[in-house]
Design a protein around this motif. Structure first.
Motif, PDB file in Angstrom:
ATOM      1  N   SER A  63      26.229 -27.376 -21.003  1.00 19.50           N
ATOM      2  CA  SER A  63      26.641 -27.768 -22.346  1.00 19.50           C
ATOM      3  C   SER A  63      25.471 -28.382 -23.102  1.00 19.50           C
ATOM      4  O   SER A  63      24.614 -29.046 -22.532  1.00 19.50           O
ATOM      5  CB  SER A  63      27.787 -28.777 -22.266  1.00 19.50           C
ATOM      6  OG  SER A  63      27.336 -29.964 -21.679  1.00 19.50           O
ATOM      7  N   SER A  67      25.712 -33.130 -27.931  1.00 23.88           N
ATOM      8  CA  SER A  67      26.148 -33.199 -29.318  1.00 23.88           C
ATOM      9  C   SER A  67      25.322 -34.248 -30.074  1.00 23.88           C
ATOM     10  O   SER A  67      24.981 -35.298 -29.532  1.00 23.88           O
ATOM     11  CB  SER A  67      27.621 -33.579 -29.353  1.00 23.88           C
ATOM     12  OG  SER A  67      28.050 -33.761 -30.664  1.00 23.88           O
ATOM     13  N   ASP A 114      26.630 -35.659 -32.675  1.00 25.16           N
ATOM     14  CA  ASP A 114      27.672 -36.581 -33.116  1.00 25.16           C
ATOM     15  C   ASP A 114      28.804 -36.580 -32.089  1.00 25.16           C
ATOM     16  O   ASP A 114      29.761 -35.821 -32.198  1.00 25.16           O
ATOM     17  CB  ASP A 114      28.187 -36.165 -34.494  1.00 25.16           C
ATOM     18  CG  ASP A 114      29.111 -37.192 -35.104  1.00 25.16           C
ATOM     19  OD1 ASP A 114      29.347 -38.239 -34.471  1.00 25.16           O
ATOM     20  OD2 ASP A 114      29.612 -36.942 -36.214  1.00 25.16           O
ATOM     21  N   PRO A 115      28.708 -37.420 -31.052  1.00 29.25           N
ATOM     22  CA  PRO A 115      29.696 -37.403 -29.980  1.00 29.25           C
ATOM     23  C   PRO A 115      31.117 -37.745 -30.430  1.00 29.25           C
ATOM     24  O   PRO A 115      32.080 -37.248 -29.866  1.00 29.25           O
ATOM     25  CB  PRO A 115      29.195 -38.438 -28.987  1.00 29.25           C
ATOM     26  CG  PRO A 115      27.899 -38.922 -29.479  1.00 29.25           C
ATOM     27  CD  PRO A 115      27.636 -38.358 -30.818  1.00 29.25           C
ATOM     28  N   ASP A 170      32.623 -34.737 -31.956  1.00 25.20           N
ATOM     29  CA  ASP A 170      32.934 -33.833 -30.852  1.00 25.20           C
ATOM     30  C   ASP A 170      34.259 -34.240 -30.194  1.00 25.20           C
ATOM     31  O   ASP A 170      35.096 -33.392 -29.893  1.00 25.20           O
ATOM     32  CB  ASP A 170      31.799 -33.856 -29.828  1.00 25.20           C
ATOM     33  CG  ASP A 170      32.077 -32.986 -28.624  1.00 25.20           C
ATOM     34  OD1 ASP A 170      32.258 -31.761 -28.806  1.00 25.20           O
ATOM     35  OD2 ASP A 170      32.125 -33.523 -27.501  1.00 25.20           O
ATOM     36  N   THR A 182      37.142 -33.283 -32.516  1.00 24.86           N
ATOM     37  CA  THR A 182      37.316 -31.832 -32.534  1.00 24.86           C
ATOM     38  C   THR A 182      37.998 -31.356 -31.261  1.00 24.86           C
ATOM     39  O   THR A 182      38.875 -30.489 -31.303  1.00 24.86           O
ATOM     40  CB  THR A 182      35.964 -31.131 -32.729  1.00 24.86           C
ATOM     41  OG1 THR A 182      35.405 -31.574 -33.972  1.00 24.86           O
ATOM     42  CG2 THR A 182      36.118 -29.631 -32.749  1.00 24.86           C
ATOM     43  N   ARG A 183      37.629 -31.917 -30.126  1.00 22.58           N
ATOM     44  CA  ARG A 183      38.270 -31.541 -28.860  1.00 22.58           C
ATOM     45  C   ARG A 183      39.752 -31.893 -28.882  1.00 22.58           C
ATOM     46  O   ARG A 183      40.596 -31.112 -28.433  1.00 22.58           O
ATOM     47  CB  ARG A 183      37.589 -32.230 -27.674  1.00 22.58           C
ATOM     48  CG  ARG A 183      36.250 -31.631 -27.317  1.00 22.58           C
ATOM     49  CD  ARG A 183      35.605 -32.425 -26.196  1.00 22.58           C
ATOM     50  NE  ARG A 183      34.230 -32.059 -25.998  1.00 22.58           N
ATOM     51  CZ  ARG A 183      33.756 -31.534 -24.861  1.00 22.58           C
ATOM     52  NH1 ARG A 183      34.554 -31.327 -23.846  1.00 22.58           N
ATOM     53  NH2 ARG A 183      32.486 -31.239 -24.743  1.00 22.58           N
ATOM     54  N   MET A 238      36.490 -34.903 -21.849  1.00 20.02           N
ATOM     55  CA  MET A 238      35.221 -34.915 -22.570  1.00 20.02           C
ATOM     56  C   MET A 238      34.287 -35.929 -21.932  1.00 20.02           C
ATOM     57  O   MET A 238      34.761 -36.838 -21.252  1.00 20.02           O
ATOM     58  CB  MET A 238      35.464 -35.281 -24.032  1.00 20.02           C
ATOM     59  CG  MET A 238      35.991 -36.678 -24.226  1.00 20.02           C
ATOM     60  SD  MET A 238      36.833 -36.930 -25.766  1.00 20.02           S
ATOM     61  CE  MET A 238      38.334 -36.056 -25.492  1.00 20.02           C
ATOM     62  N   LYS A 275      33.814 -44.059 -27.378  1.00 17.50           N
ATOM     63  CA  LYS A 275      34.898 -43.100 -27.137  1.00 17.50           C
ATOM     64  C   LYS A 275      35.995 -43.726 -26.287  1.00 17.50           C
ATOM     65  O   LYS A 275      37.177 -43.511 -26.534  1.00 17.50           O
ATOM     66  CB  LYS A 275      34.364 -41.853 -26.417  1.00 17.50           C
ATOM     67  CG  LYS A 275      33.556 -40.926 -27.274  1.00 17.50           C
ATOM     68  CD  LYS A 275      33.191 -39.740 -26.410  1.00 17.50           C
ATOM     69  CE  LYS A 275      32.295 -38.758 -27.082  1.00 17.50           C
ATOM     70  NZ  LYS A 275      31.997 -37.618 -26.193  1.00 17.50           N
ATOM     71  N   ARG A 308      36.733 -37.499 -39.466  1.00 13.92           N
ATOM     72  CA  ARG A 308      35.534 -38.304 -39.254  1.00 13.92           C
ATOM     73  C   ARG A 308      35.082 -38.789 -40.614  1.00 13.92           C
ATOM     74  O   ARG A 308      34.812 -37.980 -41.505  1.00 13.92           O
ATOM     75  CB  ARG A 308      34.456 -37.442 -38.571  1.00 13.92           C
ATOM     76  CG  ARG A 308      33.142 -38.152 -38.319  1.00 13.92           C
ATOM     77  CD  ARG A 308      33.213 -39.017 -37.078  1.00 13.92           C
ATOM     78  NE  ARG A 308      31.890 -39.293 -36.550  1.00 13.92           N
ATOM     79  CZ  ARG A 308      31.335 -40.493 -36.564  1.00 13.92           C
ATOM     80  NH1 ARG A 308      31.975 -41.517 -37.072  1.00 13.92           N
ATOM     81  NH2 ARG A 308      30.135 -40.665 -36.064  1.00 13.92           N
TER      82      ARG A 308
END
Length: 134
Positions: free
Chosen positions: A2, A5, A7-8, A11, A14-15, A29, A35, A81
């Motif tokens: 992978s 990213s 911008d974690p 990400d 989005t996930r 993730m 996070k 975001r």
């Protein structure tokens, strides 16, 4: 393999959004402290069922169990975001946004840590608006 990213947090959102669209029960993730705290907030506010950390091949993995109101609709109807790497959005304690007239939450990074907009308003602190969830 992978690609990392830039911008974690985007990400992560989005996930979650993609997993909800295909009605997945859970999503995984790579994790970091922010996070992890966002997942904690989503659980406390009732948007996800649960979350936990797993040991992955390349470090810790954040596992979120998604929550659904019925067979068609998730409890999360939207994620956005707000503050991005190219354009940071800050607000004072009196200017914290209300998401859908209080039906959603704003997640903020403040000097006292990552918290909801409601908590930041109560603590009278401002900061960076990370995202909005409704």
């Amino acid at each position: 393999m992978s690609i990392p990213s830039t911008d974690p947090i985007a990400d992560m959102l989005t996930r979650i959004r993609n997993a909800l669209l295909v009605r997945k029960d859970s999503v995984e993730m790579p994790t970091n402290k922010v996070k992890h705290r966002i997942a904690e907030i989503l659980k406390d506010e009732g948007y996800i069922t649960d979350y936990f950390l797993l040991d992955g091949e390349k470090g810790k993995v954040l596992h979120l169990d998604l929550k659904y109101r019925d067979l068609q609709n998730g409890t999360i109807t939207g994620l956005r975001r707000v503050s991005k790497p190219g354009r940071r959005v800050y607000c004072g304690a009196k200017a914290i946004p209300r998401v859908y007239n209080g039906m959603g939450i704003a997640v903020m990074s403040t000097p006292q840590g990552v918290m909801t907009g409601k908590s930041a308003r109560a603590a009278n602190v401002g900061g960076e608006v990370i995202c909005e969830v409704w």
